[in-house]
Design a protein around this motif. Structure first.
Motif, mmCIF file in Angstrom:
data_model
loop_
_atom_site.group_PDB
_atom_site.id
_atom_site.type_symbol
_atom_site.label_atom_id
_atom_site.label_comp_id
_atom_site.label_asym_id
_atom_site.label_seq_id
_atom_site.Cartn_x
_atom_site.Cartn_y
_atom_site.Cartn_z
ATOM 1 N N ASP A 78 0.816 -1.211 0.000
ATOM 2 C CA ASP A 78 0.000 0.000 0.000
ATOM 3 C C ASP A 78 0.848 1.259 0.000
ATOM 4 O O ASP A 78 1.845 1.359 0.727
ATOM 5 C CB ASP A 78 -0.916 0.030 1.235
ATOM 6 C CG ASP A 78 -1.890 -1.127 1.242
ATOM 7 O OD1 ASP A 78 -2.621 -1.274 0.252
ATOM 8 O OD2 ASP A 78 -1.924 -1.869 2.242
ATOM 9 N N GLU A 79 0.422 2.257 -0.769
ATOM 10 C CA GLU A 79 1.096 3.546 -0.792
ATOM 11 C C GLU A 79 0.529 4.463 0.282
ATOM 12 O O GLU A 79 -0.664 4.421 0.596
ATOM 13 C CB GLU A 79 0.905 4.224 -2.153
ATOM 14 C CG GLU A 79 1.711 3.622 -3.273
ATOM 15 C CD GLU A 79 1.650 4.486 -4.521
ATOM 16 O OE1 GLU A 79 2.075 5.648 -4.461
ATOM 17 O OE2 GLU A 79 1.161 3.988 -5.547
ATOM 18 N N GLY A 80 1.392 5.311 0.800
ATOM 19 C CA GLY A 80 0.921 6.364 1.677
ATOM 20 C C GLY A 80 0.554 7.593 0.854
ATOM 21 O O GLY A 80 1.210 7.914 -0.135
ATOM 22 N N TRP A 81 -0.499 8.283 1.265
ATOM 23 C CA TRP A 81 -0.874 9.538 0.629
ATOM 24 C C TRP A 81 -0.579 10.677 1.596
ATOM 25 O O TRP A 81 0.548 10.836 2.013
ATOM 26 C CB TRP A 81 -2.334 9.463 0.157
ATOM 27 C CG TRP A 81 -2.473 8.519 -1.003
ATOM 28 C CD1 TRP A 81 -2.692 7.163 -0.957
ATOM 29 C CD2 TRP A 81 -2.314 8.841 -2.388
ATOM 30 N NE1 TRP A 81 -2.691 6.626 -2.228
ATOM 31 C CE2 TRP A 81 -2.470 7.625 -3.122
ATOM 32 C CE3 TRP A 81 -2.073 10.015 -3.094
ATOM 33 C CZ2 TRP A 81 -2.383 7.588 -4.518
ATOM 34 C CZ3 TRP A 81 -2.000 9.972 -4.490
ATOM 35 C CH2 TRP A 81 -2.145 8.773 -5.179
ATOM 36 N N LEU A 82 -1.565 11.453 2.002
ATOM 37 C CA LEU A 82 -1.296 12.591 2.878
ATOM 38 C C LEU A 82 -1.741 12.349 4.317
ATOM 39 O O LEU A 82 -1.758 13.272 5.128
ATOM 40 C CB LEU A 82 -1.973 13.857 2.340
ATOM 41 C CG LEU A 82 -1.251 14.603 1.201
ATOM 42 C CD1 LEU A 82 0.127 15.064 1.649
ATOM 43 C CD2 LEU A 82 -1.154 13.802 -0.074
ATOM 44 N N GLY A 83 -2.079 11.114 4.645
ATOM 45 C CA GLY A 83 -2.578 10.795 5.976
ATOM 46 C C GLY A 83 -1.473 10.725 7.013
ATOM 47 O O GLY A 83 -0.692 9.767 7.055
ATOM 48 N N SER A 84 -1.410 11.722 7.868
ATOM 49 C CA SER A 84 -0.435 11.740 8.956
ATOM 50 C C SER A 84 -0.794 10.677 9.993
ATOM 51 O O SER A 84 -1.971 10.474 10.309
ATOM 52 C CB SER A 84 -0.445 13.134 9.612
ATOM 53 O OG SER A 84 0.547 13.255 10.596
ATOM 54 N N PRO A 85 0.193 9.961 10.542
ATOM 55 C CA PRO A 85 -0.118 8.956 11.562
ATOM 56 C C PRO A 85 -0.760 9.588 12.805
ATOM 57 O O PRO A 85 -0.583 10.773 13.084
ATOM 58 C CB PRO A 85 1.259 8.365 11.910
ATOM 59 C CG PRO A 85 2.147 8.733 10.766
ATOM 60 C CD PRO A 85 1.639 10.041 10.257
ATOM 61 N N ALA A 86 -1.491 8.782 13.541
ATOM 62 C CA ALA A 86 -2.046 9.199 14.827
ATOM 63 C C ALA A 86 -1.494 8.304 15.922
ATOM 64 O O ALA A 86 -1.473 7.084 15.766
ATOM 65 C CB ALA A 86 -3.575 9.125 14.818
ATOM 66 N N ILE A 87 -1.044 8.898 17.012
ATOM 67 C CA ILE A 87 -0.680 8.156 18.217
ATOM 68 C C ILE A 87 -1.778 8.413 19.238
ATOM 69 O O ILE A 87 -2.020 9.555 19.630
ATOM 70 C CB ILE A 87 0.683 8.608 18.773
ATOM 71 C CG1 ILE A 87 1.799 8.334 17.758
ATOM 72 C CG2 ILE A 87 0.985 7.905 20.095
ATOM 73 C CD1 ILE A 87 3.157 8.865 18.184
ATOM 74 N N ALA A 88 -2.484 7.357 19.648
ATOM 75 C CA ALA A 88 -3.627 7.539 20.542
ATOM 76 C C ALA A 88 -3.887 6.258 21.323
ATOM 77 O O ALA A 88 -3.586 5.155 20.859
ATOM 78 C CB ALA A 88 -4.868 7.920 19.739
ATOM 79 N N ASP A 89 -4.461 6.412 22.489
ATOM 80 C CA ASP A 89 -4.894 5.292 23.319
ATOM 81 C C ASP A 89 -6.349 5.003 22.961
ATOM 82 O O ASP A 89 -7.274 5.590 23.522
ATOM 83 C CB ASP A 89 -4.742 5.659 24.791
ATOM 84 C CG ASP A 89 -5.199 4.557 25.731
ATOM 85 O OD1 ASP A 89 -5.579 3.469 25.249
ATOM 86 O OD2 ASP A 89 -5.199 4.799 26.959
ATOM 87 N N LEU A 90 -6.564 4.111 22.011
ATOM 88 C CA LEU A 90 -7.900 3.901 21.467
ATOM 89 C C LEU A 90 -8.877 3.365 22.505
ATOM 90 O O LEU A 90 -10.040 3.781 22.543
ATOM 91 C CB LEU A 90 -7.829 2.938 20.277
ATOM 92 C CG LEU A 90 -7.059 3.442 19.049
ATOM 93 C CD1 LEU A 90 -7.018 2.352 17.981
ATOM 94 C CD2 LEU A 90 -7.683 4.715 18.493
ATOM 95 N N GLU A 91 -8.444 2.436 23.328
ATOM 96 C CA GLU A 91 -9.355 1.762 24.261
ATOM 97 C C GLU A 91 -9.402 2.405 25.637
ATOM 98 O O GLU A 91 -10.201 1.986 26.485
ATOM 99 C CB GLU A 91 -8.955 0.291 24.412
ATOM 100 C CG GLU A 91 -9.082 -0.500 23.119
ATOM 101 C CD GLU A 91 -8.532 -1.908 23.248
ATOM 102 O OE1 GLU A 91 -9.230 -2.843 22.819
ATOM 103 O OE2 GLU A 91 -7.418 -2.074 23.769
ATOM 104 N N GLY A 92 -8.549 3.393 25.888
ATOM 105 C CA GLY A 92 -8.519 3.997 27.204
ATOM 106 C C GLY A 92 -7.903 3.113 28.257
ATOM 107 O O GLY A 92 -8.211 3.253 29.450
ATOM 108 N N ASP A 93 -7.006 2.219 27.835
ATOM 109 C CA ASP A 93 -6.391 1.282 28.775
ATOM 110 C C ASP A 93 -4.974 1.683 29.166
ATOM 111 O O ASP A 93 -4.246 0.907 29.793
ATOM 112 C CB ASP A 93 -6.373 -0.124 28.188
ATOM 113 C CG ASP A 93 -5.606 -0.212 26.855
ATOM 114 O OD1 ASP A 93 -5.086 0.821 26.388
ATOM 115 O OD2 ASP A 93 -5.549 -1.329 26.285
#
Length: 548
Positions: A78-93
């Motif tokens: 897969d190619e990357g476009w303009l989507g900057s990565p996100a660092i996040a605690d998705l589950e709140g754990d």
């Protein structure tokens, strides 16, 4: 006022979660249009500030350590476009993940590099950064992406949520979020590349998938454009959305620069902002952004071959109180062309206006960086034109207000202060095949003085790199990137929870079993001062810098 240590707000609570071949490239001494008082330091840039913008970390240092490769993230082709990565605690754990758009797939990676979940089968590429926020008022975060004509909302486990996908208009390359109706939760704001005219290019959707009342503004009649035939709508081609409270009424507003010399600025109700009395158009989408203020007040150019105007095709806007006077400004970087549109390679210009289009002091004419090397046109083979992103941060606490940092079409990074004066510029490339998507700002040594981080991409292999500059625009580190580099803006954050700051770079290319993203750690860096740490400034991707 400074950006670190500022109060938690609804927005923050919702979110959280060397030129190639040249070692030291000095910026030119020439004053760019708009004025300059910078004094180049030896090797480029200018003398960095001495006053911290943020509170220093407990064990801070004035030395920025070289980034070290911590982790490699893998996908398939897969190619990357303009989507900057996100660092996040998705589950709140208490454990972070990386959310990463790649081509027609959306990944969530665990902090050890394993895949937590993957969404595939999308109708097309994901162009813009994923929004990661609490849309449902629970302990977990949701993720929103736009893929061609479809909007998806996923729960923390990667499941598509009820009411989604929502289809609108192809292609939605602009995505952000904010509380536009005052209900305490963010809504999704999108803009499309559709042609405009009498067709809407902006809409808003709530967490259930329903269209927000008043949207789309032309279709529903909420825009108010029927009172004035000067509402010139055109498409939005590259993350052209900002969301923030421009008028202080507690509801957030929407800014959408367009594929022309016009900008649509809407209340959260869909109504377009009225323009200042000095302009001939009644509503914001009718205000033509001619450089000469008198011509803008007139509404047309006397000589279209020589008069300059903005073109906002690839303009992600920002909202910030730039001069710290208690009111917010709209901040936009536009390409420059003559009004006849026969000479389009005239550099970039920085605009600072109110929601009514009135120009702020120091920006009665936009700051103009006129030189042209590369950036206006796509380069082919999925290498896109420059994103005209303006990053806003308290880069230099020795100067009043905030600063705007951006890449021009001249191979340089520029820093302009709140008065419209350029404080430095630094040449990152002299090649007409190398570009950057934009910069992030954060303290990488713990001394409270921020650094600037960006990556570059190219049509050619082995010409991309990850750069770190000090706050004076002087080069500190350059890390070569594989293949064609990285188009998306990198992200700063503590991925693995060890108290040390990391940098996530989403590469343009990935081959089967090879890296798609690289995670670097910076010894001695902490998260004490993250002023603009990711694409569009935050995980709502709304470009809004909150005042203290």
């Amino acid at each position: 006022m400074h950006l670190c240590g500022r109060r938690l707000s609804v927005q923050l609570a919702l979110v959280l979660g060397l030129c190639r071949g040249v070692l030291a490239c000095s910026g030119d001494d020439d004053d760019a249009d708009g004025g300059s008082d910078f004094v180049p330091a030896e090797g480029g840039g200018t003398t960095p500030p001495e006053t911290p913008s943020c509170e220093a970390a407990e064990e801070g240092s004035s030395t920025v350590a070289a980034p070290e490769l911590l982790l490699t993230l893998f996908d398939r082709w897969d190619e990357g476009w303009l989507g900057s990565p996100a660092i996040a605690d998705l589950e709140g754990d208490g454990v972070n993940e990386v959310v990463l758009p790649r081509g027609e797939r959306l990944y969530a990676f665990n902090a050890d590099g394993s895949i937590k979940w993957m969404l595939d089968g999308l109708p097309g590429r994901i162009w813009a950064s994923a929004v990661v926020a609490d849309f449902r008022d629970d302990a977990a975060l949701e993720t929103v992406v736009a893929s061609r004509e479809s909007i998806y909302m996923l729960d923390a486990d990667g499941n598509v949520m009820p009411g989604f996908p929502v289809d609108w208009e192809d292609e939605m390359r602009s995505l952000g979020a904010g509380d536009i109706n005052g209900d305490g939760r963010p809504e999704i704001v999108v803009a499309s590349t559709r042609s405009g005219g009498q067709e809407d290019v902006v809409s808003a959707i709530d967490a259930s998938g329903a269209t927000v009342t008043g949207f789309p503004p032309l279709e529903t009649g909420s825009s108010g454009c029927e009172v004035d035939d000067r509402c010139y709508i055109a498409g939005a081609y590259d993350q052209n959305v900002a969301v923030g409270d421009l008028d202080g009424d507690g509801n957030e507003d929407i800014v959408v620069p367009q594929d022309n010399a016009y900008v649509s600025i809407h209340h959260g109700t869909g109504e377009a902002f009225d323009t200042a009395a000095e302009f001939p158009s009644a509503k914001s989408p009718g205000l033509r952004y001619l450089h000469d203020l008198e011509l803008a007040q007139q509404g047309w150019a006397d000589d279209e071959d020589t008069a300059l105007q903005a073109h906002f095709t690839n303009t992600p806007p920002a909202i910030a109180d730039l001069d710290q006077d208690g009111t917010y400004e709209v901040i936009m970087l536009a390409s420059v062309q003559n009004a006849a549109q026969t000479n389009r390679e005239q550099g970039v210009a920085l605009w600072v206006v109110g929601p009514d289009g009135a120009r702020r002091p120091g920006f009665e004419e936009p700051f103009h960086a006129p030189d042209y090397l590369i950036g206006l046109w796509d380069l082919g083979n999925n290498i896109v034109a420059a994103t005209n992103q303006a990053t806003v941060a308290d880069l230099n606490a020795d100067r009043p207000g905030l600063e705007v940092i951006f890449a021009g079409f001249d191979g340089r990074i520029h820093a302009v202060d709140a008065t419209g004066a350029q404080i430095w510029q630094w040449t990152y490339t002299t090649q007409d095949t190398v570009l950057t998507g934009g910069v992030v700002v954060g303290d990488l040594s713990g001394d409270g003085i921020p650094e600037i981080v960006f990556n570059t991409y190219s049509v050619d292999d082995d010409d991309g790199a990850l750069f770190i500059l000090d706050a004076g625009g002087n080069p500190l580190h350059e890390i070569p990137l594989p293949r064609r580099g990285a188009m998306a803006v990198p992200t700063l954050g503590d991925l693995d929870g060890d108290g040390q700051l990391d940098i996530v770079v989403s590469l343009k290319d990935a081959e089967d079993g090879e890296q798609s993203a690289l995670v670097y750690t910076v010894p001695g860096a902490s998260d004490n001062c993250l002023l603009w740490p990711t694409g569009r400034g935050n995980l709502l991707r709304n470009g809004w810098v909150l005042a203290e």
